[in-house]
Each structure stands twice: as C-alpha cells, then as structure tokens.
Design a protein around this motif. Structure first.
Motif, PDB file in Angstrom:
ATOM      1  N   LYS A 169       0.826  -1.215   0.000  1.00 36.09           N
ATOM      2  CA  LYS A 169       0.000   0.000   0.000  1.00 36.09           C
ATOM      3  C   LYS A 169       0.861   1.265   0.000  1.00 36.09           C
ATOM      4  O   LYS A 169       0.517   2.239  -0.682  1.00 36.09           O
ATOM      5  CB  LYS A 169      -0.959  -0.011   1.182  1.00 36.09           C
ATOM      6  CG  LYS A 169      -1.969   1.138   1.123  1.00 36.09           C
ATOM      7  CD  LYS A 169      -2.962   1.086   2.260  1.00 36.09           C
ATOM      8  CE  LYS A 169      -4.021   2.175   2.092  1.00 36.09           C
ATOM      9  NZ  LYS A 169      -3.429   3.544   2.069  1.00 36.09           N
ATOM     10  N   ARG A 216      -0.936  -9.478  10.063  1.00 37.41           N
ATOM     11  CA  ARG A 216      -1.461 -10.488   9.139  1.00 37.41           C
ATOM     12  C   ARG A 216      -0.684 -11.793   9.238  1.00 37.41           C
ATOM     13  O   ARG A 216      -1.267 -12.891   9.151  1.00 37.41           O
ATOM     14  CB  ARG A 216      -1.415  -9.943   7.710  1.00 37.41           C
ATOM     15  CG  ARG A 216      -2.446  -8.863   7.431  1.00 37.41           C
ATOM     16  CD  ARG A 216      -2.321  -8.300   6.030  1.00 37.41           C
ATOM     17  NE  ARG A 216      -3.427  -7.393   5.722  1.00 37.41           N
ATOM     18  CZ  ARG A 216      -3.542  -6.707   4.584  1.00 37.41           C
ATOM     19  NH1 ARG A 216      -2.618  -6.822   3.640  1.00 37.41           N
ATOM     20  NH2 ARG A 216      -4.587  -5.923   4.393  1.00 37.41           N
ATOM     21  N   LEU A 245      -3.901 -10.301  -0.952  1.00 34.87           N
ATOM     22  CA  LEU A 245      -4.664  -9.123  -1.348  1.00 34.87           C
ATOM     23  C   LEU A 245      -3.780  -8.106  -2.061  1.00 34.87           C
ATOM     24  O   LEU A 245      -2.677  -7.810  -1.599  1.00 34.87           O
ATOM     25  CB  LEU A 245      -5.291  -8.457  -0.112  1.00 34.87           C
ATOM     26  CG  LEU A 245      -6.400  -9.214   0.607  1.00 34.87           C
ATOM     27  CD1 LEU A 245      -6.848  -8.418   1.829  1.00 34.87           C
ATOM     28  CD2 LEU A 245      -7.569  -9.480  -0.316  1.00 34.87           C
ATOM     29  N   VAL A 293      -7.884  -2.702  -3.932  1.00 33.50           N
ATOM     30  CA  VAL A 293      -8.922  -3.568  -4.496  1.00 33.50           C
ATOM     31  C   VAL A 293      -9.936  -2.684  -5.205  1.00 33.50           C
ATOM     32  O   VAL A 293     -10.603  -1.847  -4.580  1.00 33.50           O
ATOM     33  CB  VAL A 293      -9.603  -4.400  -3.400  1.00 33.50           C
ATOM     34  CG1 VAL A 293     -10.694  -5.277  -4.018  1.00 33.50           C
ATOM     35  CG2 VAL A 293      -8.586  -5.266  -2.672  1.00 33.50           C
ATOM     36  N   ALA A 314     -13.661  -6.503  -6.483  1.00 35.93           N
ATOM     37  CA  ALA A 314     -14.505  -6.882  -5.345  1.00 35.93           C
ATOM     38  C   ALA A 314     -15.779  -7.574  -5.806  1.00 35.93           C
ATOM     39  O   ALA A 314     -16.210  -8.580  -5.223  1.00 35.93           O
ATOM     40  CB  ALA A 314     -14.837  -5.637  -4.514  1.00 35.93           C
ATOM     41  N   THR A 343     -10.164 -13.605   4.589  1.00 31.75           N
ATOM     42  CA  THR A 343     -10.247 -12.271   3.986  1.00 31.75           C
ATOM     43  C   THR A 343     -10.668 -11.230   5.023  1.00 31.75           C
ATOM     44  O   THR A 343     -10.132 -10.111   5.050  1.00 31.75           O
ATOM     45  CB  THR A 343     -11.229 -12.274   2.809  1.00 31.75           C
ATOM     46  OG1 THR A 343     -10.801 -13.225   1.832  1.00 31.75           O
ATOM     47  CG2 THR A 343     -11.298 -10.905   2.161  1.00 31.75           C
ATOM     48  N   ILE A 344     -11.600 -11.580   5.873  1.00 32.38           N
ATOM     49  CA  ILE A 344     -12.032 -10.658   6.933  1.00 32.38           C
ATOM     50  C   ILE A 344     -10.853 -10.324   7.847  1.00 32.38           C
ATOM     51  O   ILE A 344     -10.643  -9.163   8.234  1.00 32.38           O
ATOM     52  CB  ILE A 344     -13.203 -11.259   7.730  1.00 32.38           C
ATOM     53  CG1 ILE A 344     -14.463 -11.314   6.858  1.00 32.38           C
ATOM     54  CG2 ILE A 344     -13.465 -10.455   9.008  1.00 32.38           C
ATOM     55  CD1 ILE A 344     -15.620 -12.061   7.498  1.00 32.38           C
ATOM     56  N   GLU A 381      -7.648 -10.385   7.083  1.00 35.03           N
ATOM     57  CA  GLU A 381      -6.701  -9.544   6.350  1.00 35.03           C
ATOM     58  C   GLU A 381      -7.200  -8.109   6.275  1.00 35.03           C
ATOM     59  O   GLU A 381      -6.438  -7.154   6.477  1.00 35.03           O
ATOM     60  CB  GLU A 381      -6.500 -10.100   4.928  1.00 35.03           C
ATOM     61  CG  GLU A 381      -5.877 -11.474   4.859  1.00 35.03           C
ATOM     62  CD  GLU A 381      -4.414 -11.463   5.213  1.00 35.03           C
ATOM     63  OE1 GLU A 381      -3.628 -10.812   4.502  1.00 35.03           O
ATOM     64  OE2 GLU A 381      -4.050 -12.113   6.211  1.00 35.03           O
ATOM     65  N   ALA A 382      -8.478  -7.945   5.968  1.00 32.86           N
ATOM     66  CA  ALA A 382      -9.041  -6.602   5.850  1.00 32.86           C
ATOM     67  C   ALA A 382      -9.000  -5.874   7.189  1.00 32.86           C
ATOM     68  O   ALA A 382      -8.685  -4.676   7.252  1.00 32.86           O
ATOM     69  CB  ALA A 382     -10.468  -6.688   5.320  1.00 32.86           C
ATOM     70  N   TRP A 383      -9.339  -6.573   8.267  1.00 33.43           N
ATOM     71  CA  TRP A 383      -9.316  -5.952   9.599  1.00 33.43           C
ATOM     72  C   TRP A 383      -7.899  -5.468   9.938  1.00 33.43           C
ATOM     73  O   TRP A 383      -7.709  -4.349  10.418  1.00 33.43           O
ATOM     74  CB  TRP A 383      -9.793  -6.950  10.648  1.00 33.43           C
ATOM     75  CG  TRP A 383      -9.756  -6.411  12.056  1.00 33.43           C
ATOM     76  CD1 TRP A 383      -8.687  -6.379  12.900  1.00 33.43           C
ATOM     77  CD2 TRP A 383     -10.839  -5.796  12.768  1.00 33.43           C
ATOM     78  NE1 TRP A 383      -9.023  -5.797  14.087  1.00 33.43           N
ATOM     79  CE2 TRP A 383     -10.347  -5.419  14.035  1.00 33.43           C
ATOM     80  CE3 TRP A 383     -12.172  -5.534  12.453  1.00 33.43           C
ATOM     81  CZ2 TRP A 383     -11.142  -4.801  14.996  1.00 33.43           C
ATOM     82  CZ3 TRP A 383     -12.966  -4.902  13.407  1.00 33.43           C
ATOM     83  CH2 TRP A 383     -12.453  -4.544  14.669  1.00 33.43           C
ATOM     84  N   GLY A 415      -5.612  -4.652   7.968  1.00 37.92           N
ATOM     85  CA  GLY A 415      -5.255  -3.510   7.147  1.00 37.92           C
ATOM     86  C   GLY A 415      -5.775  -2.207   7.725  1.00 37.92           C
ATOM     87  O   GLY A 415      -5.172  -1.143   7.529  1.00 37.92           O
ATOM     88  N   LEU A 416      -6.874  -2.283   8.453  1.00 39.78           N
ATOM     89  CA  LEU A 416      -7.477  -1.084   9.054  1.00 39.78           C
ATOM     90  C   LEU A 416      -7.028  -0.867  10.500  1.00 39.78           C
ATOM     91  O   LEU A 416      -6.777   0.265  10.926  1.00 39.78           O
ATOM     92  CB  LEU A 416      -9.007  -1.202   9.007  1.00 39.78           C
ATOM     93  CG  LEU A 416      -9.641  -1.246   7.616  1.00 39.78           C
ATOM     94  CD1 LEU A 416     -11.123  -1.601   7.743  1.00 39.78           C
ATOM     95  CD2 LEU A 416      -9.463   0.081   6.896  1.00 39.78           C
TER      96      LEU A 416
END
Length: 596
Positions: A264, A358, A552, A556, A561, A582-583, A585-587, A589-590
């Motif tokens: 990122k 992660r 990921l 995205v 998506a 995926t959930i 990984e996304a969490w 990331g935030l």
C-alpha cells in the motif's frame, strides 16, 4: 586432430566461459565428446531436463554478471530449452544457447528429429541465431553470439549440425575474399549521458515537491547512488520485483514492492507523487504508476529501446544507472521540505505493522505469511534468494526485509513457474560459499523442482558451504491461479484444475540423501528456519500452509470486489475459509495489532 567440437569449447573458454549447463544427445555428441578430450577449462553441469539447463544459464547470468551458456541436442532437446531462454530474454540476461542439429546432408529430408531450428529460435534469439555450415564459419559465430549476448543483454543461439561437429577445426580462416576474421574482447559503451541531458533531468527533479523513485533490476548495482539521490530529493523508493535487492528494506522511506504483489505505501507513493524517477526498470503495469499527466517523469535505462515505454517521460537518459545517478547527483538541490518524506515514512511504518499482524493470524494449519515473516530476520547476511511464480511471490515481495549484501531474483518478465530450484542450483555453482534459499509453491515443485533435487543430491558435497534450503509451500492448490479466477474472472475455484495430488516433499528429500523437514504447526516455523539454515546438509523444508489466505493487492477495485463476491456465491469449495481469512486480512489492514 582438433575437431569443431573441440574448437567450440576452446573458443568459449577464451571468452571466459567456465561452465555450461545442458543435457546430452546424439545431435550434440561432437561437443559433448570434446569435454573428454583433455582439460577444456569448462565444467559441464548436467541438468535433469533442458528447460532446467536454460533456467540455470539465465540464473548464472543474473548471479555472476557473466554470459550464461546452455547446451542441448537437436529436435526435442532444443525445443525444451525455449522456456528458460524466454526467461532470460524477458529479464534482459545474456545467454548463449549451443544447439545440435541433424547432419547437413539430411536437412530438408523430413529426417528424424529434424526441426527448423532457425525458425524455432528466431523470436527468442532474434538478435543473433545462425547455423554453421562449414568449420571456417564457427569462429565468428561463437564470437558474435557471445558479443551480441553481452552487448544487447539478450539470448543468442548457434546451431551446429552433428556431422560438422566432428570435422577438422579451422581456427584461423584463410585470408581471402568472403571470409570473416573475428576477435575476442569486451565491447565498451558510453555509460553516462551528455551533460546537457543531465541538466535537463536535474531541472525536472529539482522542481518536484513529491518525488517518487521506482528502481528495477537495472539498478541492483546502484544502491549507494539511489540512496544518495533519494536523500537529496526527499524521495521515496518503490521497487519492481527484480529490483527487490536494489536498496535495503530497513530504510524508512523504502516502500517495498509495486504492482499486484506490491504494498500500500508503494500504491500511495505513485498516486500522490508529482515527479517520477524510473531507474533501470521495465515495470509493465500502468495502473500502478502515476496517472498520465499527473507527474513529470525522468527515466534512466542502459537500453534506449526501453525508454518512454511505460510512462510518458519528459527526459530520458540512456546510460548505466549507477554512473548516471552519480553524474546527476551534483546537479540536484537539497529538498528542505520534509513533509513528503515524513508522510512516506509514516505509511511505511504503518504497513510493516499491518504485515506483522497479518502474518500472526491463525490459519489451517500454517499462515503462509508467517513462513516468510519468520524467515526475514533469520536471513544470513550474504544469502542468495530465489523465488518462484505464484502466491509465494506475493509473500516474498512483501514480507521479506532484504539487507545490504543480499542477492535475490525470480522470473520477472516471463513470470514462469519452475525457476526457483534451478536458479538456486546455478547460484550455488557460481557462489559455492554463500547460503542459498529457494522459495516456491507445491505446483512449481511438482513441475520441475522434484527433478532438480536429483541434481542437487549429486552435487552438493562439492560446495564449500553446503547451506541450501528449498522451502515448499504445500497447500495442495495452484494458489495464485485460484485467486486470479476469483478476483479477475468472477469464477469459483475449479477443483479439477486447481487441486494438486499429495506428494511427500520432505520424505522424498530424505530418500535422496538430503534432509527433509515437515512443519505443520505455527510454533515450529521459527525454529525450523533456524535448523534448516544451520544444517550441514541441504534441506527441503515443507511448510504445510493454508490455501485460503488471500494475497490481497494493495488496492482492491470495485470490479475486483464484485468478481470476488460473485465467485464465492457461485459455490466456491473453499468459500468459508476464504471469507474468514479475507475478513482477518481486511481488519488488520485497518486496525493492525488490535483484537477482532
């Protein structure tokens, strides 16, 4: 009587060739036999397959800076070379292929193993591919193949009919009309652009407030110059995959890899910069570079053909990257506004926290990110890393922090499966005193790796440092293709296409006299790496990993998506595990490091 086969080896040795990778056959017997006619000064390295030989020649060029040479018989042997040769061509590596052919009197007669090799090799070796028809021709064919491979950093090919190989050599062609009298020696070239071009480039870079640098394979030898320019301009440095070792990852303004496998911070760097300096890179994906017209551009490349190809550049400089950057540096002004650099460094620090979070997520049984994260601090200072294509390249690109003195490569332009183990073998041939780590998935291991282990088992005892670790991600899945089906096509994983048959990688290594280690619990990962890197015998390290952990991309898109959701709704057999991973990984990331 010295034969043409003898002369070929003698001439290659005069060019400095010390090693040829290949596989024998009757179409090339005259050259193979010459290895036994006394000390040629050249080692013959027998691969298990011609494709492996070509990969090894490419890796030889990458890890030595010399011309790699491979050899194959006529017909099927020559055909098998092609994939490895295309790897060399697309990564701009100098490789010479010596290929046998049926006897001259049989050509055109639909003879067994008769293939139109000139046509076959015309694309991969388009800068120079020739067939010898008389002994007096061989000297200049070898000389031109070597010189053109060096000068153009490309693949060349010399085809030798088998009857010609046994004929009496002609070392010095007659001094008469129609003959060619070639010589051996390095071809020099200008390495620094004219001063006027450097001044134009400096004017563009000095006007930038938010400078981004993209470093590729052509900048691997320009570490100090890249750092000096980045410090002067207050720039961030992103790296193409082949340029991963160009600058140390510990530098706080190095954003890491760029592209689908990138980070990122690199995505943000390219989207927010006002000036782009591209150094020694042919990175192909325009969507990961600045939007056209948003950033001014300066590009440096040794090959003028690659300039202004990926992004509209205002100034293009043809020259060696290190020498050009060093010449450019005195013309650059010190950027005293630190706000851009501070933003880059903050993004990078946040990203490393995301990756750690992660990597430590639970998976069934191992999280592949943890495999790479735990390796990173344990890498020997002078390690050579090779990586295969597939999801393993994602974790290689993101989770490994390379330090100064480390070397790393993979199949960049071709992105071919099957390269990691032959690359590693060639690395040990070139640098027998350095530790080597090969990173690959089970698909690539089943494709070529298990065969290459046989060569490893027969050669490792000659190395001054026996440390070679071949790490296999055993997830039973052609993982990258599974994710591509979901994210780019909107299709569920097709088990018949994607599932791999089980194979005991560690146990197979033990059968060959190597060491095999199988790891299937996260608490074993760190200690397994330590044991493998300290082993006095080469190790196959089988990591049993979860195929549902998604690699990921750094950004995205809405289209990706939508495809992803559609794929899961179409009855993907791994949907539950994929959604859960995926959930997580996304969490992370935030909210990296916080409990879900």
């Amino acid at each position: 009587m010295a034969t043409v086969g003898d002369f070929v080896l003698k001439r290659l040795a005069a060019w400095g060739v010390q090693r040829i990778y290949g596989y024998p056959g009757d179409g090339i017997n005259g050259v193979i036999g010459a290895f036994g006619h006394g000390d040629t000064g050249i080692e013959f390295v027998q691969a298990r397959h011609e494709e492996l030989a070509a990969f090894m020649a490419c890796a030889h060029a990458k890890f030595s800076g010399e011309v790699g040479v491979c050899l194959a018989t006529s017909g099927p042997g020559a055909i098998h070379l092609l994939n490895g040769l295309y790897d060399a061509k697309m990564d701009h590596q100098p490789v010479v292929a010596i290929v046998g052919q049926q006897s001259r009197m049989a050509l055109g007669g639909d003879y067994q193993q008769e293939v139109d090799l000139l046509s076959l090799f015309k694309d991969v070796a388009h800068d120079f591919v020739q067939m010898a028809t008389t002994p007096a021709q061989v000297r200049h064919l070898i000389d031109r193949a070597m010189r053109i491979a060096m000068e153009r950093r490309t693949v060349t090919c010399v085809i030798l009919p088998n009857d010609l190989q046994d004929m009496k050599a002609v070392e010095t062609p007659p001094r008469e009309h129609g003959t060619v009298h070639s010589g051996i020696g390095y071809t020099g070239r200008a390495s620094v652009p004219p001063q006027s071009d450097l001044q134009r480039a400096a004017a563009v870079l000095n006007s930038g407030k938010k400078v981004a640098i993209l470093a590729g394979a052509g900048a691997l030898h320009a570490t100090d110059a890249l750092i000096a320019v980045a410090e002067r301009l207050g720039a961030g440095i992103a790296k193409a995959l082949l340029g991963k070792a160009a600058v140390p990852d510990a530098l706080p303004y190095v954003t890491g890899a760029i592209g689908l496998l990138g980070t990122k911070p690199s995505w943000d760097l390219m989207n927010e910069c006002d000036t782009l300096l591209m150094v020694g890179s042919a990175f192909p994906y325009a969507e990961f570079l600045p939007k056209e017209g948003k950033a001014r551009g300066v590009q440096i490349d040794i090959d003028g053909r690659m300039l202004n190809l990926r992004y509209p550049m205002e100034v293009c400089l043809t020259g060696d990257s290190a020498a050009t950057l060093e010449a450019l540096l005195p013309l650059l002004e010190q950027n005293t506004d630190t706000s851009w650099r501070q933003r880059i460094e903050s993004n990078v620090a946040d990203w490393w926290r995301v990756l750690e979070a992660r990597a430590m997520n639970e998976a069934k049984p191992l999280n592949p990110q943890r495999v790479f994260w735990e390796l990173s601090p344990r890498l020997p200072d002078d390690v050579i890393l090779t990586c295969d294509s597939g999801s393993c390249a994602s974790w290689y690109a993101r989770d490994l922090k390379l330090r100064r003195g480390m070397t790393a490569s993979l199949s960049g332009g071709l992105a071919s499966m099957g390269c990691a183990v032959p690359y590693a073998l060639a690395a040990k041939c070139v640098h027998p005193g350095r530790p080597v780590v090969a990173l690959l998935g089970d698909g690539a291991m089943q494709m070529l790796g298990v065969n290459a282990l046989i060569t490893l088992a027969g050669t490792w005892r000659s190395w001054s440092d026996p440390r070679l670790v071949i790490m296999v991600l055993n997830n039973g899945d052609l993982n990258m293709v599974s994710w591509e089906q979901r994210a780019t096509e909107g299709d569920a994983k097709l088990s018949a296409s994607q599932n791999l048959p089980p194979f005991p990688y560690a146990a197979y290594a033990e059968l060959l006299g190597l060491r095999g280690m199988r790891v299937d619990h996260p608490d074993q990962v760190a200690t397994a790496w330590e044991e493998a890197l300290a082993s006095p015998v080469p190790v196959v390290l089988e990591m049993v990993t979860d195929p549902d952990v998604p690699p990921l991309p750094p950004h995205v898109s809405a289209k990706q998506a939508a495809h992803y959701v559609r794929a899961l709704l179409r009855g993907d057999p791994d949907a539950t595990g994929v959604i859960t991973a995926t959930i997580k990984e996304a969490w992370d990331g935030l909210f990296p490091g916080t409990k879900r």
